[in-house]
Every structure is written in structure tokens, then in C-alpha cells.
Design a protein around this motif. Structure first.
Motif, mmCIF file in Angstrom:
data_model
loop_
_atom_site.group_PDB
_atom_site.id
_atom_site.type_symbol
_atom_site.label_atom_id
_atom_site.label_comp_id
_atom_site.label_asym_id
_atom_site.label_seq_id
_atom_site.Cartn_x
_atom_site.Cartn_y
_atom_site.Cartn_z
ATOM 1 N N TYR A 85 0.895 -1.103 0.095
ATOM 2 C CA TYR A 85 -0.114 0.083 -0.010
ATOM 3 C C TYR A 85 0.650 1.145 0.127
ATOM 4 N N SER A 86 2.172 1.056 0.246
ATOM 5 C CA SER A 86 2.851 2.203 0.123
ATOM 6 C C SER A 86 3.316 2.979 -1.196
ATOM 7 N N GLY A 87 3.137 2.146 -2.285
ATOM 8 C CA GLY A 87 3.326 2.538 -3.626
ATOM 9 C C GLY A 87 2.736 3.903 -3.954
ATOM 10 N N PRO A 88 1.382 3.914 -3.869
ATOM 11 C CA PRO A 88 0.897 5.442 -4.150
ATOM 12 C C PRO A 88 1.500 6.419 -3.257
ATOM 13 N N ALA A 89 1.780 6.032 -2.365
ATOM 14 C CA ALA A 89 2.505 7.181 -1.416
ATOM 15 C C ALA A 89 3.865 7.460 -1.808
ATOM 16 N N PHE A 93 5.074 11.217 -3.201
ATOM 17 C CA PHE A 93 6.146 11.733 -2.828
ATOM 18 C C PHE A 93 7.122 12.285 -3.922
ATOM 19 N N LEU A 94 7.289 11.343 -4.736
ATOM 20 C CA LEU A 94 8.186 11.684 -5.961
ATOM 21 C C LEU A 94 7.812 12.524 -6.858
ATOM 22 N N ALA A 101 6.808 10.611 -12.141
ATOM 23 C CA ALA A 101 6.560 9.102 -11.541
ATOM 24 C C ALA A 101 4.897 8.770 -11.748
ATOM 25 N N GLU A 102 4.770 7.545 -11.853
ATOM 26 C CA GLU A 102 3.527 7.218 -12.132
ATOM 27 C C GLU A 102 3.405 5.712 -11.349
ATOM 28 N N PHE A 103 2.157 5.404 -10.752
ATOM 29 C CA PHE A 103 1.898 4.243 -9.971
ATOM 30 C C PHE A 103 1.461 3.335 -11.040
ATOM 31 N N MET A 104 2.086 2.157 -11.287
ATOM 32 C CA MET A 104 1.858 1.395 -12.660
ATOM 33 C C MET A 104 1.298 0.113 -11.965
ATOM 34 N N ARG A 105 -0.003 -0.076 -11.980
ATOM 35 C CA ARG A 105 -0.634 -1.317 -11.649
ATOM 36 C C ARG A 105 -0.621 -2.075 -12.804
#
Length: 142
Positions: A85-89, A93-94, A101-105
Motif C-alpha cells: 500500500y505504500s506504492g501510491p504514497a 512523494f516523488l 512518477a506514475e503508479f503502475m498497476r
């Protein structure tokens, strides 16, 4: 299909909660005042008197996750990746730091399993690497 059901997740939260509480208390008893608790063993159970150890709680949490995964037959690497769950956080931050930065699901990119944390250990590590490589090639000038 995911190896963890909704009912499994409910149980998982309970396991982790108890792991943190038990580990935190055991850590406090062993690390901070073992002589006192050896003389007064019933006080070990008096949580309302205070006394929890962060390191013991962390160890209890890790032990609970590993035991839960083993008893339910859920691959520990799947739990590590799917429960990050820390990925989006981290992405937020980045971005605030000015990075692209992009959260890659991966599931949204056509891969049904895998994660980027332990990509080397995944069965489909070449596909995961390909997605990351393509993302980098689109954003980083040659």
C-alpha cells in the motif's frame, strides 16, 4: 483468480493485529524489563499498564503474515506484492519532489500477476521488465 478471498483478507487483518499486539508486548517484556516480569509474571498480561516494543510489534507482524500465508497456502511473494500500500504514497512523494512518477498497476496494463518490487522472482519477469522498459523509453530522452 487471486489466491486470497475477501474472507481471507478479513482474517488476515485480524492475524496481523494480533501479531502486532503480541509481538509488541513480548518484545517489551524481553527487551526492556525481563527481570521485573520474571518476578511478576501476571503483569505480562496487563496491557492496560502500558509497554509495547516497536521492534517486537514489527517481528510479530512479519511472523503473523508468514504464518498466515503458509497455513492458507498463499504464496508469500504474492502477498508482498499485492499488499504494497505504500506504492501510491511513494509516487506522490516523488511527484511532489518534481520527478515524473506514475503508479503502475500491472493488472491495468494487461498482466494478471506480478509486481515491480520483486520483479526478478516473478514467473513473468520478462513481461514486467518490458512494461517498465517501455515506460522509461517513453519518458527518458536517449
Amino acid at each position: 483468480p487471486a489466491p486470497m478471498t475477501v474472507a481471507d483478507f478479513d482474517d488476515f487483518v485480524l492475524w496481523v493485529t494480533f501479531g502486532i499486539i503480541l509481538g509488541g508486548r513480548i518484545g517489551y517484556v524481553l527487551f526492556y524489563n525481563p527481570a521485573h516480569f520474571a518476578a511478576h509474571p501476571l503483569e505480562i498480561f496487563q496491557l492496560w499498564q502500558g509497554g509495547m516494543s516497536f521492534h517486537g510489534g514489527f517481528a510479530g507482524c512479519v511472523a503473523a503474515v508468514m504464518l498466515f500465508a503458509r497455513l492458507r497456502g498463499i504464496p508469500i511473494l504474492w502477498m508482498q506484492g499485492e499488499n504494497n500500500y505504500s506504492g501510491p504514497a511513494q509516487v506522490q512523494f516523488l511527484r511532489q519532489s518534481g520527478a515524473d512518477a506514475e503508479f503502475m498497476r500491472l493488472r491495468d496494463r494487461g498482466l494478471e500477476e506480478g509486481n515491480t518490487n520483486l520483479m526478478v522472482l516473478e514467473r513473468n519477469n520478462f513481461e514486467v521488465f518490458g512494461l517498465i522498459r517501455d515506460w522509461l523509453q517513453q519518458r527518458v530522452p536517449a
